[in-house]
Design a protein around this motif. Structure first.
Motif, PDB file in Angstrom:
ATOM      1  N   UNK A 173       0.825  -1.203   0.000  1.00 40.30           N
ATOM      2  CA  UNK A 173       0.000   0.000   0.000  1.00 40.30           C
ATOM      3  C   UNK A 173       0.861   1.256   0.000  1.00 40.30           C
ATOM      4  N   UNK A 174       0.402   2.260  -0.717  1.00 42.00           N
ATOM      5  CA  UNK A 174       1.080   3.543  -0.788  1.00 42.00           C
ATOM      6  C   UNK A 174       0.510   4.348  -1.941  1.00 42.00           C
ATOM      7  N   UNK A 175       1.024   5.549  -2.173  1.00 45.21           N
ATOM      8  CA  UNK A 175       0.471   6.403  -3.235  1.00 45.21           C
ATOM      9  C   UNK A 175       0.421   5.735  -4.606  1.00 45.21           C
ATOM     10  N   UNK A 176       1.473   5.012  -4.978  1.00 41.89           N
ATOM     11  CA  UNK A 176       1.490   4.391  -6.309  1.00 41.89           C
ATOM     12  C   UNK A 176       0.429   3.303  -6.425  1.00 41.89           C
ATOM     13  N   UNK A 177       0.295   2.485  -5.381  1.00 45.59           N
ATOM     14  CA  UNK A 177      -0.674   1.395  -5.449  1.00 45.59           C
ATOM     15  C   UNK A 177      -2.105   1.921  -5.481  1.00 45.59           C
ATOM     16  N   UNK A 178      -2.357   3.026  -4.804  1.00 50.32           N
ATOM     17  CA  UNK A 178      -3.691   3.620  -4.862  1.00 50.32           C
ATOM     18  C   UNK A 178      -4.018   4.032  -6.294  1.00 50.32           C
ATOM     19  N   UNK A 179      -3.063   4.626  -6.968  1.00 46.50           N
ATOM     20  CA  UNK A 179      -3.316   5.058  -8.348  1.00 46.50           C
ATOM     21  C   UNK A 179      -3.478   3.872  -9.285  1.00 46.50           C
ATOM     22  N   UNK A 180      -2.728   2.784  -9.028  1.00 45.38           N
ATOM     23  CA  UNK A 180      -2.909   1.571  -9.839  1.00 45.38           C
ATOM     24  C   UNK A 180      -4.331   1.039  -9.677  1.00 45.38           C
ATOM     25  N   UNK A 181      -4.823   1.045  -8.427  1.00 46.68           N
ATOM     26  CA  UNK A 181      -6.198   0.604  -8.196  1.00 46.68           C
ATOM     27  C   UNK A 181      -7.196   1.572  -8.825  1.00 46.68           C
ATOM     28  N   UNK A 182      -6.867   2.872  -8.826  1.00 49.71           N
ATOM     29  CA  UNK A 182      -7.750   3.852  -9.462  1.00 49.71           C
ATOM     30  C   UNK A 182      -7.865   3.580 -10.963  1.00 49.71           C
ATOM     31  N   UNK A 183      -6.755   3.171 -11.575  1.00 49.04           N
ATOM     32  CA  UNK A 183      -6.780   2.808 -13.000  1.00 49.04           C
ATOM     33  C   UNK A 183      -7.689   1.613 -13.215  1.00 49.04           C
ATOM     34  N   UNK A 184      -7.498   0.584 -12.394  1.00 47.44           N
ATOM     35  CA  UNK A 184      -8.301  -0.637 -12.528  1.00 47.44           C
ATOM     36  C   UNK A 184      -9.781  -0.346 -12.334  1.00 47.44           C
TER      37      UNK A 184
END
Length: 418
Positions: free
Chosen positions: A308-319
Protein backbone atom coordinates in the motif's frame (compact mmCIF):
# COMPACT_ATOMS: atom_id res chain seq x y z
CA UNK A 1 -8.58 -26.85 -35.39
CA UNK A 2 -12.20 -27.48 -34.38
CA UNK A 3 -13.63 -30.89 -35.26
CA UNK A 4 -16.10 -31.21 -38.10
CA UNK A 5 -19.60 -32.57 -37.63
CA UNK A 6 -18.37 -36.06 -38.54
CA UNK A 7 -15.50 -36.26 -36.03
CA UNK A 8 -16.85 -34.57 -32.90
CA UNK A 9 -15.16 -36.04 -29.84
CA UNK A 10 -17.73 -38.11 -27.89
CA UNK A 11 -16.50 -36.54 -24.63
CA UNK A 12 -17.14 -33.04 -26.00
CA UNK A 13 -20.58 -34.09 -27.27
CA UNK A 14 -21.49 -35.55 -23.86
CA UNK A 15 -20.19 -32.44 -22.10
CA UNK A 16 -22.28 -30.20 -24.36
CA UNK A 17 -25.39 -32.25 -23.72
CA UNK A 18 -24.87 -31.92 -19.95
CA UNK A 19 -24.43 -28.15 -20.27
CA UNK A 20 -27.62 -27.92 -22.32
CA UNK A 21 -29.59 -30.09 -19.87
CA UNK A 22 -28.53 -28.10 -16.80
CA UNK A 23 -29.12 -24.81 -18.61
CA UNK A 24 -32.67 -25.79 -19.56
CA UNK A 25 -33.39 -27.14 -16.08
CA UNK A 26 -32.60 -23.68 -14.75
CA UNK A 27 -34.75 -21.95 -17.34
CA UNK A 28 -31.88 -20.03 -18.93
CA UNK A 29 -31.58 -19.28 -22.62
CA UNK A 30 -28.38 -19.71 -24.59
CA UNK A 31 -28.12 -15.94 -24.88
CA UNK A 32 -28.41 -15.45 -21.11
CA UNK A 33 -25.83 -18.06 -20.20
CA UNK A 34 -23.45 -16.96 -22.96
CA UNK A 35 -23.65 -13.33 -21.80
CA UNK A 36 -22.85 -14.31 -18.21
CA UNK A 37 -19.76 -16.13 -19.51
CA UNK A 38 -18.66 -13.24 -21.71
CA UNK A 39 -19.28 -15.35 -24.83
CA UNK A 40 -21.59 -15.27 -27.84
CA UNK A 41 -24.74 -17.36 -28.31
CA UNK A 42 -23.07 -18.93 -31.35
CA UNK A 43 -20.12 -20.06 -29.23
CA UNK A 44 -22.40 -21.64 -26.62
CA UNK A 45 -24.44 -23.34 -29.33
CA UNK A 46 -21.25 -24.93 -30.65
CA UNK A 47 -20.30 -26.02 -27.11
CA UNK A 48 -23.66 -27.70 -26.58
CA UNK A 49 -23.33 -29.52 -29.92
CA UNK A 50 -19.80 -30.67 -29.02
CA UNK A 51 -18.29 -28.77 -31.93
CA UNK A 52 -16.42 -26.30 -29.69
CA UNK A 53 -14.28 -28.08 -27.06
CA UNK A 54 -13.96 -26.47 -23.63
CA UNK A 55 -10.59 -27.53 -22.30
CA UNK A 56 -9.40 -24.72 -20.05
CA UNK A 57 -10.06 -25.54 -16.40
CA UNK A 58 -10.97 -21.99 -15.37
CA UNK A 59 -13.59 -21.81 -18.13
CA UNK A 60 -15.00 -25.20 -17.11
CA UNK A 61 -15.24 -23.90 -13.55
CA UNK A 62 -16.94 -20.69 -14.72
CA UNK A 63 -19.59 -22.65 -16.66
CA UNK A 64 -20.15 -24.95 -13.68
CA UNK A 65 -20.52 -21.96 -11.34
CA UNK A 66 -23.09 -20.33 -13.62
CA UNK A 67 -25.10 -23.57 -13.75
CA UNK A 68 -24.77 -24.25 -10.03
CA UNK A 69 -23.10 -27.64 -10.46
CA UNK A 70 -19.61 -29.05 -9.99
CA UNK A 71 -17.07 -29.40 -12.78
CA UNK A 72 -17.20 -33.17 -12.28
CA UNK A 73 -20.96 -33.17 -12.95
CA UNK A 74 -20.33 -31.53 -16.30
CA UNK A 75 -17.14 -33.36 -17.19
CA UNK A 76 -16.34 -36.44 -15.08
CA UNK A 77 -13.03 -36.82 -16.93
CA UNK A 78 -11.81 -33.33 -15.94
CA UNK A 79 -9.32 -34.66 -13.41
CA UNK A 80 -8.42 -37.92 -15.14
CA UNK A 81 -5.45 -39.04 -17.20
CA UNK A 82 -7.38 -38.83 -20.46
CA UNK A 83 -8.07 -35.19 -19.82
CA UNK A 84 -4.41 -34.59 -19.11
CA UNK A 85 -3.34 -36.25 -22.33
CA UNK A 86 -5.85 -34.32 -24.42
CA UNK A 87 -5.15 -30.85 -23.07
CA UNK A 88 -1.57 -30.36 -21.92
CA UNK A 89 -1.76 -26.58 -22.09
CA UNK A 90 -4.87 -26.36 -19.95
CA UNK A 91 -3.39 -28.77 -17.44
CA UNK A 92 -0.23 -26.73 -17.19
CA UNK A 93 -2.25 -23.59 -16.43
CA UNK A 94 -4.60 -25.21 -13.92
CA UNK A 95 -2.18 -27.38 -11.97
CA UNK A 96 0.29 -24.85 -10.57
CA UNK A 97 -1.43 -24.89 -7.18
CA UNK A 98 -3.21 -28.24 -7.35
CA UNK A 99 -0.96 -29.93 -4.81
CA UNK A 100 -1.51 -27.10 -2.34
CA UNK A 101 -5.25 -27.22 -3.01
CA UNK A 102 -5.27 -30.94 -2.18
CA UNK A 103 -3.26 -30.23 0.97
CA UNK A 104 -5.82 -27.63 2.09
CA UNK A 105 -8.66 -30.06 1.37
CA UNK A 106 -7.19 -32.64 3.74
CA UNK A 107 -5.92 -30.01 6.22
CA UNK A 108 -2.16 -30.18 6.88
CA UNK A 109 -2.74 -30.32 10.66
CA UNK A 110 -4.21 -33.82 10.64
CA UNK A 111 -0.88 -35.62 10.67
CA UNK A 112 0.19 -33.71 13.76
CA UNK A 113 -3.12 -34.23 15.55
CA UNK A 114 -2.88 -37.99 15.09
CA UNK A 115 0.87 -38.40 15.68
CA UNK A 116 2.32 -38.12 19.20
CA UNK A 117 4.90 -35.26 19.28
CA UNK A 118 7.70 -37.48 20.57
CA UNK A 119 7.44 -39.74 17.51
CA UNK A 120 8.01 -37.00 14.98
CA UNK A 121 11.15 -35.21 16.15
CA UNK A 122 11.67 -31.53 16.93
CA UNK A 123 10.14 -28.92 14.59
CA UNK A 124 12.38 -26.56 12.58
CA UNK A 125 13.59 -23.42 14.31
CA UNK A 126 11.53 -20.25 14.37
CA UNK A 127 14.16 -18.46 12.25
CA UNK A 128 14.10 -21.22 9.62
CA UNK A 129 10.30 -21.18 9.38
CA UNK A 130 10.28 -17.37 9.20
CA UNK A 131 12.75 -17.45 6.31
CA UNK A 132 10.57 -19.96 4.47
CA UNK A 133 7.45 -17.81 4.89
CA UNK A 134 9.38 -14.80 3.54
CA UNK A 135 10.36 -16.94 0.53
CA UNK A 136 6.73 -17.98 0.05
CA UNK A 137 5.68 -14.34 -0.19
CA UNK A 138 8.52 -13.47 -2.57
CA UNK A 139 7.45 -16.29 -4.88
CA UNK A 140 3.82 -15.16 -4.66
CA UNK A 141 4.66 -11.57 -5.57
CA UNK A 142 6.83 -12.83 -8.44
CA UNK A 143 3.97 -14.95 -9.76
CA UNK A 144 6.01 -18.17 -9.57
CA UNK A 145 2.98 -20.19 -8.56
CA UNK A 146 4.40 -23.65 -9.23
CA UNK A 147 7.25 -22.85 -6.83
CA UNK A 148 4.72 -21.42 -4.36
CA UNK A 149 2.93 -24.76 -4.36
CA UNK A 150 6.13 -26.76 -4.02
CA UNK A 151 7.25 -24.77 -0.98
CA UNK A 152 3.78 -24.62 0.60
CA UNK A 153 3.30 -28.37 0.47
CA UNK A 154 6.46 -28.77 2.55
CA UNK A 155 5.98 -25.73 4.78
CA UNK A 156 2.35 -25.85 5.90
CA UNK A 157 2.53 -29.21 7.70
CA UNK A 158 5.68 -28.02 9.48
CA UNK A 159 3.99 -24.80 10.61
CA UNK A 160 0.80 -26.58 11.67
CA UNK A 161 2.88 -28.99 13.72
CA UNK A 162 5.13 -26.31 15.19
CA UNK A 163 2.21 -24.29 16.61
CA UNK A 164 1.01 -27.42 18.39
CA UNK A 165 4.23 -28.82 19.86
CA UNK A 166 6.56 -25.83 20.40
CA UNK A 167 7.03 -24.13 23.78
CA UNK A 168 4.37 -21.68 24.90
CA UNK A 169 6.65 -18.68 24.58
CA UNK A 170 6.89 -19.30 20.81
CA UNK A 171 3.18 -19.83 20.18
CA UNK A 172 2.27 -16.27 19.22
CA UNK A 173 5.19 -15.93 16.78
CA UNK A 174 4.44 -19.31 15.19
CA UNK A 175 0.74 -18.57 14.76
CA UNK A 176 1.71 -15.29 13.12
CA UNK A 177 3.94 -17.17 10.65
CA UNK A 178 1.09 -19.59 9.98
CA UNK A 179 -1.26 -16.70 9.27
CA UNK A 180 1.25 -15.08 6.92
CA UNK A 181 1.69 -18.36 5.06
CA UNK A 182 -2.06 -18.78 4.57
CA UNK A 183 -2.35 -15.13 3.49
CA UNK A 184 0.29 -15.77 0.81
CA UNK A 185 -1.60 -18.83 -0.40
CA UNK A 186 -4.87 -16.91 -0.51
CA UNK A 187 -3.20 -14.24 -2.66
CA UNK A 188 -1.73 -16.93 -4.92
CA UNK A 189 -5.08 -18.69 -5.33
CA UNK A 190 -6.74 -15.38 -6.25
CA UNK A 191 -4.10 -14.88 -8.95
CA UNK A 192 -4.78 -18.41 -10.24
CA UNK A 193 -8.53 -17.56 -10.21
CA UNK A 194 -9.27 -20.34 -7.71
CA UNK A 195 -11.46 -18.26 -5.45
CA UNK A 196 -12.91 -21.06 -3.35
CA UNK A 197 -9.44 -22.20 -2.29
CA UNK A 198 -8.48 -18.56 -1.66
CA UNK A 199 -11.45 -18.27 0.70
CA UNK A 200 -10.38 -21.37 2.66
CA UNK A 201 -6.79 -20.10 2.95
CA UNK A 202 -7.95 -16.63 4.04
CA UNK A 203 -10.26 -18.09 6.66
CA UNK A 204 -7.40 -20.12 8.14
CA UNK A 205 -5.22 -17.02 8.04
CA UNK A 206 -7.82 -15.14 10.11
CA UNK A 207 -7.95 -17.95 12.69
CA UNK A 208 -4.16 -18.14 13.01
CA UNK A 209 -3.86 -14.35 13.26
CA UNK A 210 -6.41 -14.36 16.10
CA UNK A 211 -4.33 -16.94 17.96
CA UNK A 212 -1.25 -14.76 17.47
CA UNK A 213 -3.06 -11.86 19.17
CA UNK A 214 -2.17 -9.58 16.25
CA UNK A 215 -5.31 -7.64 15.23
CA UNK A 216 -3.68 -5.99 12.23
CA UNK A 217 -2.88 -9.39 10.75
CA UNK A 218 -6.50 -10.38 11.35
CA UNK A 219 -7.59 -7.40 9.27
CA UNK A 220 -4.94 -8.12 6.61
CA UNK A 221 -6.34 -11.66 6.41
CA UNK A 222 -9.85 -10.23 6.00
CA UNK A 223 -8.49 -8.21 3.06
CA UNK A 224 -7.47 -11.51 1.42
CA UNK A 225 -10.93 -12.88 2.11
CA UNK A 226 -12.53 -9.86 0.42
CA UNK A 227 -10.44 -10.53 -2.67
CA UNK A 228 -11.68 -14.13 -2.70
CA UNK A 229 -15.31 -13.05 -2.32
CA UNK A 230 -14.95 -10.66 -5.26
CA UNK A 231 -13.62 -13.47 -7.45
CA UNK A 232 -16.54 -15.63 -6.28
CA UNK A 233 -18.84 -12.76 -7.29
CA UNK A 234 -20.20 -12.75 -3.74
CA UNK A 235 -20.22 -8.97 -3.58
CA UNK A 236 -22.50 -8.79 -0.56
CA UNK A 237 -20.12 -10.91 1.49
CA UNK A 238 -17.16 -8.92 0.22
CA UNK A 239 -18.86 -5.67 1.18
CA UNK A 240 -19.71 -6.92 4.68
CA UNK A 241 -16.21 -8.28 5.34
CA UNK A 242 -14.49 -5.09 4.19
CA UNK A 243 -16.84 -2.77 6.08
CA UNK A 244 -16.51 -4.79 9.29
CA UNK A 245 -12.72 -4.60 9.22
CA UNK A 246 -12.74 -0.89 8.31
CA UNK A 247 -15.04 -0.05 11.22
CA UNK A 248 -12.87 -2.05 13.62
CA UNK A 249 -9.73 -0.22 12.51
CA UNK A 250 -11.37 3.20 12.60
CA UNK A 251 -12.50 2.57 16.17
CA UNK A 252 -8.86 1.93 17.14
CA UNK A 253 -7.88 5.35 15.73
CA UNK A 254 -4.29 4.26 15.21
CA UNK A 255 -2.13 6.45 13.00
CA UNK A 256 0.77 4.00 12.79
CA UNK A 257 1.94 3.37 9.19
CA UNK A 258 1.11 -0.34 9.59
CA UNK A 259 -2.47 0.30 10.67
CA UNK A 260 -2.96 2.92 7.97
CA UNK A 261 -1.63 0.51 5.32
CA UNK A 262 -4.23 -2.08 6.25
CA UNK A 263 -7.02 0.51 6.44
CA UNK A 264 -6.09 2.00 3.08
CA UNK A 265 -5.92 -1.44 1.47
CA UNK A 266 -9.38 -2.28 2.75
CA UNK A 267 -10.75 0.94 1.24
CA UNK A 268 -9.19 -0.10 -2.08
CA UNK A 269 -10.80 -3.52 -1.76
CA UNK A 270 -14.15 -1.88 -1.07
CA UNK A 271 -13.66 0.34 -4.14
CA UNK A 272 -13.25 -2.83 -6.20
CA UNK A 273 -16.47 -4.26 -4.73
CA UNK A 274 -18.40 -1.07 -5.47
CA UNK A 275 -17.03 -0.90 -9.02
CA UNK A 276 -17.99 -4.51 -9.73
CA UNK A 277 -21.49 -3.66 -8.49
CA UNK A 278 -21.63 -0.70 -10.89
CA UNK A 279 -21.46 1.91 -8.13
CA UNK A 280 -19.43 4.59 -9.84
CA UNK A 281 -19.76 7.31 -7.19
CA UNK A 282 -19.30 4.89 -4.30
CA UNK A 283 -16.19 3.32 -5.85
CA UNK A 284 -14.58 6.72 -6.40
CA UNK A 285 -15.37 7.71 -2.82
CA UNK A 286 -13.40 4.73 -1.57
CA UNK A 287 -10.48 5.57 -3.88
CA UNK A 288 -10.48 9.12 -2.46
CA UNK A 289 -10.37 7.78 1.10
CA UNK A 290 -7.46 5.52 0.19
CA UNK A 291 -5.65 8.48 -1.43
CA UNK A 292 -5.99 10.50 1.78
CA UNK A 293 -4.54 7.63 3.82
CA UNK A 294 -1.68 7.11 1.33
CA UNK A 295 -0.85 10.82 1.49
CA UNK A 296 -0.77 10.58 5.27
CA UNK A 297 1.75 7.71 5.05
CA UNK A 298 3.70 9.52 2.34
CA UNK A 299 5.56 6.55 0.86
CA UNK A 300 5.03 3.20 -0.81
CA UNK A 301 5.20 0.48 1.84
CA UNK A 302 4.77 -3.26 1.95
CA UNK A 303 3.30 -3.82 5.40
CA UNK A 304 1.59 -7.23 5.55
CA UNK A 305 2.60 -7.71 1.88
CA UNK A 306 -0.17 -5.30 0.84
CA UNK A 307 2.12 -2.94 -1.11
CA UNK A 308 0.00 0.00 0.00
CA UNK A 309 1.08 3.54 -0.79
CA UNK A 310 0.47 6.40 -3.23
CA UNK A 311 1.49 4.39 -6.31
CA UNK A 312 -0.67 1.39 -5.45
CA UNK A 313 -3.69 3.62 -4.86
CA UNK A 314 -3.32 5.06 -8.35
CA UNK A 315 -2.91 1.57 -9.84
CA UNK A 316 -6.20 0.60 -8.20
CA UNK A 317 -7.75 3.85 -9.46
CA UNK A 318 -6.78 2.81 -13.00
CA UNK A 319 -8.30 -0.64 -12.53
CA UNK A 320 -11.49 0.82 -11.07
CA UNK A 321 -11.84 3.31 -13.93
CA UNK A 322 -11.46 0.51 -16.49
CA UNK A 323 -14.05 -1.63 -14.68
CA UNK A 324 -16.44 1.33 -14.84
CA UNK A 325 -15.73 1.90 -18.55
CA UNK A 326 -13.89 5.20 -17.98
CA UNK A 327 -11.00 4.42 -20.32
CA UNK A 328 -9.88 8.03 -20.75
CA UNK A 329 -9.66 8.57 -17.00
CA UNK A 330 -7.76 5.29 -16.60
CA UNK A 331 -5.17 6.35 -19.16
CA UNK A 332 -4.82 9.85 -17.70
CA UNK A 333 -4.08 8.39 -14.26
CA UNK A 334 -2.01 5.42 -15.43
CA UNK A 335 0.45 7.26 -17.61
CA UNK A 336 1.58 9.32 -14.62
CA UNK A 337 2.33 6.38 -12.31
CA UNK A 338 5.90 5.39 -11.50
CA UNK A 339 5.61 1.72 -10.48
CA UNK A 340 9.24 0.72 -11.02
CA UNK A 341 9.82 0.01 -7.31
CA UNK A 342 6.70 -2.14 -6.93
CA UNK A 343 6.49 -5.89 -7.39
CA UNK A 344 6.22 -7.57 -10.78
CA UNK A 345 2.58 -8.35 -9.99
CA UNK A 346 1.71 -4.68 -9.43
CA UNK A 347 3.62 -3.54 -12.51
CA UNK A 348 1.98 -6.24 -14.60
CA UNK A 349 -1.46 -5.33 -13.28
CA UNK A 350 -0.99 -1.68 -14.24
CA UNK A 351 0.10 -2.57 -17.77
CA UNK A 352 -2.75 -5.04 -18.15
CA UNK A 353 -5.31 -2.43 -17.14
CA UNK A 354 -3.76 0.16 -19.44
CA UNK A 355 -4.07 -2.41 -22.22
CA UNK A 356 -7.73 -2.90 -21.33
CA UNK A 357 -8.26 0.88 -21.39
CA UNK A 358 -6.68 1.19 -24.83
CA UNK A 359 -8.82 -1.73 -26.03
CA UNK A 360 -11.96 0.04 -24.80
CA UNK A 361 -10.95 3.03 -26.96
CA UNK A 362 -10.26 0.77 -29.96
CA UNK A 363 -6.54 1.69 -29.86
CA UNK A 364 -5.35 -1.74 -30.90
CA UNK A 365 -1.64 -1.03 -31.29
CA UNK A 366 -1.29 0.65 -27.90
CA UNK A 367 -3.38 -2.05 -26.24
CA UNK A 368 -1.24 -4.84 -27.69
CA UNK A 369 1.96 -3.10 -26.62
CA UNK A 370 0.75 -2.81 -23.01
CA UNK A 371 -0.46 -6.39 -22.88
CA UNK A 372 2.81 -7.72 -24.29
CA UNK A 373 4.76 -5.73 -21.70
CA UNK A 374 2.47 -7.07 -18.98
CA UNK A 375 3.09 -10.62 -20.22
CA UNK A 376 6.85 -10.09 -20.14
CA UNK A 377 6.66 -8.98 -16.50
CA UNK A 378 3.90 -11.26 -15.18
CA UNK A 379 3.08 -13.95 -17.77
CA UNK A 380 0.70 -15.90 -15.53
CA UNK A 381 -1.53 -12.81 -15.24
CA UNK A 382 -2.25 -12.85 -18.95
CA UNK A 383 -2.87 -16.60 -18.83
CA UNK A 384 -5.20 -16.66 -15.82
CA UNK A 385 -6.90 -13.27 -15.58
CA UNK A 386 -10.31 -13.24 -17.25
CA UNK A 387 -10.18 -9.49 -17.90
CA UNK A 388 -6.87 -9.81 -19.75
CA UNK A 389 -8.13 -12.64 -21.93
CA UNK A 390 -11.33 -10.70 -22.58
CA UNK A 391 -9.36 -7.69 -23.78
CA UNK A 392 -7.20 -9.87 -26.05
CA UNK A 393 -10.27 -11.61 -27.47
CA UNK A 394 -11.88 -8.23 -28.17
CA UNK A 395 -8.75 -7.00 -29.96
CA UNK A 396 -8.77 -10.08 -32.20
CA UNK A 397 -12.46 -9.68 -33.01
CA UNK A 398 -12.08 -5.99 -33.81
CA UNK A 399 -8.99 -6.59 -35.97
CA UNK A 400 -10.66 -9.44 -37.85
CA UNK A 401 -8.65 -10.75 -40.82
CA UNK A 402 -6.08 -7.98 -40.35
CA UNK A 403 -5.09 -9.18 -36.85
CA UNK A 404 -1.31 -9.12 -36.55
CA UNK A 405 0.80 -12.21 -35.98
CA UNK A 406 1.88 -10.81 -32.59
CA UNK A 407 -1.74 -10.43 -31.49
CA UNK A 408 -2.75 -13.90 -32.66
CA UNK A 409 0.26 -15.46 -30.95
CA UNK A 410 -0.61 -13.63 -27.72
CA UNK A 411 -4.20 -14.85 -27.99
CA UNK A 412 -2.94 -18.39 -28.48
CA UNK A 413 -0.63 -18.21 -25.43
CA UNK A 414 -3.49 -16.84 -23.32
CA UNK A 415 -6.07 -19.28 -24.71
CA UNK A 416 -8.19 -16.19 -25.27
CA UNK A 417 -10.18 -17.61 -28.18
CA UNK A 418 -11.53 -20.80 -26.57
Amino acid sequence: MKPTGRDVDPLDRAFGQRVQRHRKERGRTQAELAASLGKTSSWLSQVERGVQPVQRMDLLQQIADELGVSVQQLRPDAGGSDSASRTPTAQTLSNDLDETRRLLSGHPALGTVLTPPEEDGAPPSLDSLSSDVDDLWELTHAGQLAQVSELAVQLLPLLERAVRVSPGNQQAALYLLLSRAYQALSAAFVRQDEADAAWVAADRAVFAAERSSNPLHVCASVFRMVQAFVRLRSLGQAEHAAQTAIRALEEQRSDSPEALSVLGSLHLALALVRARAGGRTEAKEQISKAREIAAQIGANRNDFNLEFGPANVEIQAVSTAVDLGDAGEALDIGLGIDAVELSAERQGRLLMDLGRAHAQRRQGGEALECLLRAEAIAPEMIQTHQAARGAIRELVLVAGPSASRELLELADRADALD
